[in-house]
Each structure stands twice: as C-alpha cells, then as structure tokens.
Design a protein around this motif. Structure first.
Motif, PDB file in Angstrom:
ATOM      1  N   SER A   1       0.811  -1.225   0.000  1.00 34.91           N
ATOM      2  CA  SER A   1       0.000   0.000   0.000  1.00 34.91           C
ATOM      3  C   SER A   1       0.842   1.271   0.000  1.00 34.91           C
ATOM      4  O   SER A   1       0.334   2.348  -0.290  1.00 34.91           O
ATOM      5  CB  SER A   1      -0.946   0.001   1.202  1.00 34.91           C
ATOM      6  OG  SER A   1      -0.220  -0.086   2.414  1.00 34.91           O
TER       7      SER A   1
ATOM      8  N   TYR B   1      -3.859   2.915   1.602  1.00 30.83           N
ATOM      9  CA  TYR B   1      -4.309   1.939   0.605  1.00 30.83           C
ATOM     10  C   TYR B   1      -4.067   2.513  -0.783  1.00 30.83           C
ATOM     11  O   TYR B   1      -4.476   3.634  -1.083  1.00 30.83           O
ATOM     12  CB  TYR B   1      -5.799   1.628   0.804  1.00 30.83           C
ATOM     13  CG  TYR B   1      -6.380   0.691  -0.229  1.00 30.83           C
ATOM     14  CD1 TYR B   1      -5.890  -0.611  -0.377  1.00 30.83           C
ATOM     15  CD2 TYR B   1      -7.413   1.099  -1.058  1.00 30.83           C
ATOM     16  CE1 TYR B   1      -6.423  -1.472  -1.324  1.00 30.83           C
ATOM     17  CE2 TYR B   1      -7.956   0.244  -2.003  1.00 30.83           C
ATOM     18  CZ  TYR B   1      -7.455  -1.034  -2.146  1.00 30.83           C
ATOM     19  OH  TYR B   1      -7.977  -1.889  -3.089  1.00 30.83           O
TER      20      TYR B   1
ATOM     21  N   LYS C   1     -11.233  -1.219   1.868  1.00 32.84           N
ATOM     22  CA  LYS C   1     -11.000  -1.202   0.429  1.00 32.84           C
ATOM     23  C   LYS C   1     -12.277  -0.894  -0.324  1.00 32.84           C
ATOM     24  O   LYS C   1     -12.297  -0.113  -1.285  1.00 32.84           O
ATOM     25  CB  LYS C   1     -10.457  -2.561  -0.034  1.00 32.84           C
ATOM     26  CG  LYS C   1      -9.066  -2.894   0.486  1.00 32.84           C
ATOM     27  CD  LYS C   1      -8.658  -4.275   0.011  1.00 32.84           C
ATOM     28  CE  LYS C   1      -7.314  -4.697   0.576  1.00 32.84           C
ATOM     29  NZ  LYS C   1      -6.935  -6.063   0.129  1.00 32.84           N
TER      30      LYS C   1
END
Length: 249
Positions: free
Chosen positions: A38, A220, A245
């Motif tokens: 990430s 992320y 996510k």
C-alpha cells in the motif's frame, strides 16, 4: 511538526504514493496501517530521503523547513529518525564507535562541541537501561550476530541515544516475540516527550495496544483513505481491510 501535502513518489516507472496528506503535531503518536504494497514503507523511505525513490509532486515540511530539499544526513541532524524493518549488520564497526560518531555529527551540525568520553559512557549506560540492552551487545559490531529481537531493541536504543524530534518505526514489531515486543514498546513509551512525535507503521493491533497512538491512518493504494482514533486499529484487527478497500473504491 510534520506537514505532508499531496505527496507523490515512485520507484523507477512505478508510482507508489499517489497523494499523501498527513499532519503530525508535537507530542503526537500516529499509527499507519494498511495491506502489503500500500506504500507504508515507501512513505517512510521518502521522508528520510532514500535516493531510490523519486518525489514527483507534493510537499513535506518539517518544523517549518522544506524536508524534500534536504540531504538525508541533514534530515537526521534536524531530528528525523527511522527504525528499519530489517536492520542491517555492519561488521567491524562497534556500536560504541557508531553511536559516538552519530551523536557528534549531530552536535557538529548544531554548532556544539563533541561529547566527552565520560559524558558519552554515562549516556550509553542510561539509555541501555531503557531497552534492557545487555552491555555485551553494545560492545559488539552493529547488529552482527544479533537475533531479530535484539536488532529491533538496538534500533530503539539508537533512538534513545539520538533523541530525535520525529521517530518513524517501520514495522518494528515484525518477527518479535511477546517479551521483545513489550521491551520495545516500553522503550518507545519512556522516550515520549511533549516536544517529540512518532509514526508507528504496523500491520497489527498488538503493538498499538502497548503504544497507544493518538491517531490511526489506513494507507491503501498510495493514499490515506481512512483516519480515526485508536479504535480503528482494533476494528481492522477484527474485520481486516476488505471493508476499507470497498469504501475507498
């Protein structure tokens, strides 16, 4: 203390950071979590000036100074410290000589005289106690023959010696057993001051239960997609990252 705005960075042709915004005030501890790949370690590498990474956009200010214009050694002299995820061994260089050189280079940058031998020995003795570092380890070459836990403990010892303004702990809990993690966490907690701050990069809630962060961020795909209090780390531990996510996408 630290102000990061729209920071983009890549390694080679691969863009990894895609617009990081992060503000850290004096005395705060921030945790950065996120799935593999990430950009967590990339962020730490960019902040300390790793030349493998190219900043393509954005700003980073450290105590009012443009961090991105500084050489890596100047960032360290200003009070930036990185505890490596995989500390390297430096055969032939004793911990004593290594730390003495580091401290005196920092003092030189601050316009101070080198630390006397007596002062240095006293300081080492005091700081070793914080992380329960055996004197025999302190007298050996840097990390040579150390176990994983001893290497991480040695990193916190270096942090104690250098007294940085902002410490970045890059997955310091990786590979640590419960006892080693406790010692590392207690060392970090003892080194907290109202004028110093810390970024803790981790996958797990275990370390954060011992080092209570003020703020938790989730990174992320090169962006910080969620920020909350310490309860966020517990929620991630229970639910994983999939729900974050989905929100981010």
């Amino acid at each position: 203390m630290l102000e990061v705005r729209n920071l983009h960075a890549r390694i080679g042709d691969k863009e990894i950071l895609r617009g990081i915004d992060l503000t850290i005030k004096d005395g705060e501890t921030h945790a950065i979590m996120g799935p593999n790949g990430s950009g967590k370690s990339t962020l730490s590498a960019v902040l300390v000036g790793n030349p493998l990474y190219e900043v393509t956009a954005g700003e980073a200010w450290f105590n009012g100074k443009n961090l991105l214009e500084m050489k890596p050694e100047d960032r360290a002299h200003e009070g930036l410290f990185l505890s490596f995820q995989y500390p390297v061994e430096i055969p032939g260089v004793s911990m004593t000589n290594f730390m003495k050189a580091a401290i005196n280079e920092k003092r030189k940058a601050q316009g101070l005289e080198p630390m006397s031998a007596g002062e240095f020995i006293k300081l080492m003795r005091e700081k070793r106690k914080i992380v329960e570092l055996d004197q025999k380890l302190a007298n050996r070459s840097v990390n040579e023959g150390f176990s994983g836990g001893e290497k991480k403990r040695n990193e916190i010892f270096q942090m104690a010696m250098l007294e940085p303004k902002l410490s970045i702990l890059d997955e310091t809990d990786s590979g640590l057993d419960v006892d080693a993690m406790r010692i590392v966490a207690e060392g970090v907690n003892k080194l907290r001051t109202p004028d110093s701050s810390c970024i803790v990069i981790t996958h797990y809630d275990r370390l954060l239960e011992m080092i209570r962060p003020n703020i938790v961020h989730v990174l992320y795909q090169g962006r910080i997609v969620k920020t909350a209090g310490p309860e966020l780390a517990k929620e991630i531990q229970e639910r994983g990252y999939d729900w974050i996510k989905q929100e981010a996408e």
